[in-house]
Write a protein that holds these residues in place. Structure first.
Motif, short mmCIF file in Angstrom:
data_model
loop_
_atom_site.label_atom_id
_atom_site.label_comp_id
_atom_site.label_asym_id
_atom_site.label_seq_id
_atom_site.Cartn_x
_atom_site.Cartn_y
_atom_site.Cartn_z
N ASN A 132 1.23 -1.74 -7.65
CA ASN A 132 1.91 -0.47 -7.38
C ASN A 132 2.97 -0.27 -8.45
O ASN A 132 3.37 -1.20 -9.15
CB ASN A 132 2.53 -0.45 -5.98
CG ASN A 132 3.39 -1.68 -5.72
OD1 ASN A 132 4.36 -1.92 -6.41
ND2 ASN A 132 3.03 -2.45 -4.73
N PHE B 55 12.38 -8.13 1.96
CA PHE B 55 13.29 -7.02 2.18
C PHE B 55 14.25 -7.45 3.29
O PHE B 55 14.00 -8.42 4.01
CB PHE B 55 12.53 -5.76 2.61
CG PHE B 55 11.68 -5.17 1.52
CD1 PHE B 55 10.47 -5.76 1.17
CD2 PHE B 55 12.08 -4.03 0.84
CE1 PHE B 55 9.69 -5.22 0.15
CE2 PHE B 55 11.31 -3.48 -0.17
CZ PHE B 55 10.10 -4.08 -0.51
N GLU C 79 16.42 -2.68 2.57
CA GLU C 79 16.58 -2.76 1.13
C GLU C 79 15.76 -3.90 0.55
O GLU C 79 15.52 -4.92 1.20
CB GLU C 79 18.06 -2.92 0.75
CG GLU C 79 18.73 -4.17 1.28
CD GLU C 79 20.20 -4.24 0.91
OE1 GLU C 79 20.70 -3.37 0.17
OE2 GLU C 79 20.87 -5.19 1.37
N PHE C 80 15.38 -3.70 -0.69
CA PHE C 80 14.61 -4.68 -1.43
C PHE C 80 15.46 -5.88 -1.79
O PHE C 80 16.64 -5.73 -2.14
CB PHE C 80 14.06 -4.02 -2.70
CG PHE C 80 13.52 -4.98 -3.71
CD1 PHE C 80 14.21 -5.25 -4.88
CD2 PHE C 80 12.30 -5.61 -3.51
CE1 PHE C 80 13.72 -6.12 -5.83
CE2 PHE C 80 11.79 -6.49 -4.44
CZ PHE C 80 12.50 -6.75 -5.61
N GLU D 124 19.92 1.00 5.92
CA GLU D 124 18.50 1.13 5.62
C GLU D 124 17.96 -0.21 5.09
O GLU D 124 18.70 -1.04 4.56
CB GLU D 124 18.28 2.23 4.59
CG GLU D 124 18.61 3.62 5.10
CD GLU D 124 18.22 4.70 4.10
OE1 GLU D 124 18.30 5.88 4.47
OE2 GLU D 124 17.85 4.36 2.96
N ASN E 44 6.08 0.65 -8.14
CA ASN E 44 7.45 0.27 -7.82
C ASN E 44 7.42 -0.86 -6.81
O ASN E 44 7.32 -0.64 -5.60
CB ASN E 44 8.22 1.46 -7.28
CG ASN E 44 9.69 1.12 -7.03
OD1 ASN E 44 10.12 0.00 -7.25
ND2 ASN E 44 10.44 2.10 -6.56
N SER E 45 7.52 -2.08 -7.30
CA SER E 45 7.44 -3.23 -6.42
C SER E 45 8.69 -3.40 -5.57
O SER E 45 8.70 -4.24 -4.67
CB SER E 45 7.21 -4.50 -7.26
OG SER E 45 8.28 -4.69 -8.16
N ALA E 46 9.72 -2.61 -5.84
CA ALA E 46 10.94 -2.68 -5.05
C ALA E 46 10.95 -1.66 -3.90
O ALA E 46 11.90 -1.61 -3.14
CB ALA E 46 12.16 -2.46 -5.94
N SER E 47 9.91 -0.89 -3.80
CA SER E 47 9.82 0.09 -2.72
C SER E 47 8.97 -0.45 -1.59
O SER E 47 7.86 -0.94 -1.80
CB SER E 47 9.21 1.40 -3.23
OG SER E 47 8.90 2.26 -2.14
N GLY E 48 9.46 -0.29 -0.38
CA GLY E 48 8.70 -0.74 0.77
C GLY E 48 7.37 -0.02 0.92
O GLY E 48 6.43 -0.56 1.50
N ARG E 49 7.29 1.18 0.36
CA ARG E 49 6.06 1.96 0.49
C ARG E 49 4.91 1.31 -0.28
O ARG E 49 3.74 1.63 -0.05
CB ARG E 49 6.28 3.38 -0.02
CG ARG E 49 7.12 4.23 0.93
CD ARG E 49 7.09 5.69 0.51
NE ARG E 49 7.79 5.90 -0.75
CZ ARG E 49 9.08 6.17 -0.82
NH1 ARG E 49 9.80 6.27 0.26
NH2 ARG E 49 9.66 6.37 -2.00
N GLY E 50 5.23 0.40 -1.17
CA GLY E 50 4.18 -0.25 -1.94
C GLY E 50 3.57 -1.45 -1.26
O GLY E 50 2.69 -2.10 -1.83
#
Length: 122
Positions: free
Chosen positions: A100, A34, A43-44, A41, A102-108
């Motif tokens: 997870n 990221f 970003e992926f 913000e 969504n592998s593009a989300s930092g939350r994962g």
């Protein structure tokens, strides 16, 4: 607990290249990169699964960035070419311990590196 150590950042001219390594202290399910530019913000950028090496990229880096892995070294690389001034950011390596949606989300992602600065001169 998995520790991630990034390196390879620095100053490069526009059009140049950099390779960012990230070494994990243990095996994970997925690794990602990221970035966060000043005032923006996070970003992926890219992600790779350890098993099978399946990759995914943000649209803005397709064709310019390549993520790869070295299983023996537990290291993931982000090879960046044709760098642009807008690629300037702190780049973070991240590790996910399980699948997870969504592998593009930092939350994962469960663990993060300290970040490495990439600066592009025009």
């Amino acid at each position: 607990q998995v520790q991630l150590v990034e390196s390879g950042g620095g100053l490069v001219q526009a059009g140049g290249s950099l390779r960012l390594p990230c070494t994990a202290s243990g095996r994970t399910f997925r690794m990602g990169w990221f970035r966060q530019a000043p005032g923006k913000e996070r970003e992926f950028v890219a992600t790779i699964k350890w098993t099978g090496g399946i990759t995914d990229y943000a649209d803005f880096v397709k064709g310019r960035f390549t993520i790869s892995r070295d299983n023996a070294k537990n290291t993931v690389y982000l090879q960046m070419i044709t760098l642009k001034p807008e690629d300037k950011a702190v780049y973070y390596c991240a590790a996910a311990m399980r699948p997870n949606t969504n592998s593009a989300s930092g939350r994962g992602y469960d663990y993060w590196g300290q970040g490495t600065q990439v600066t592009i001169s025009s």
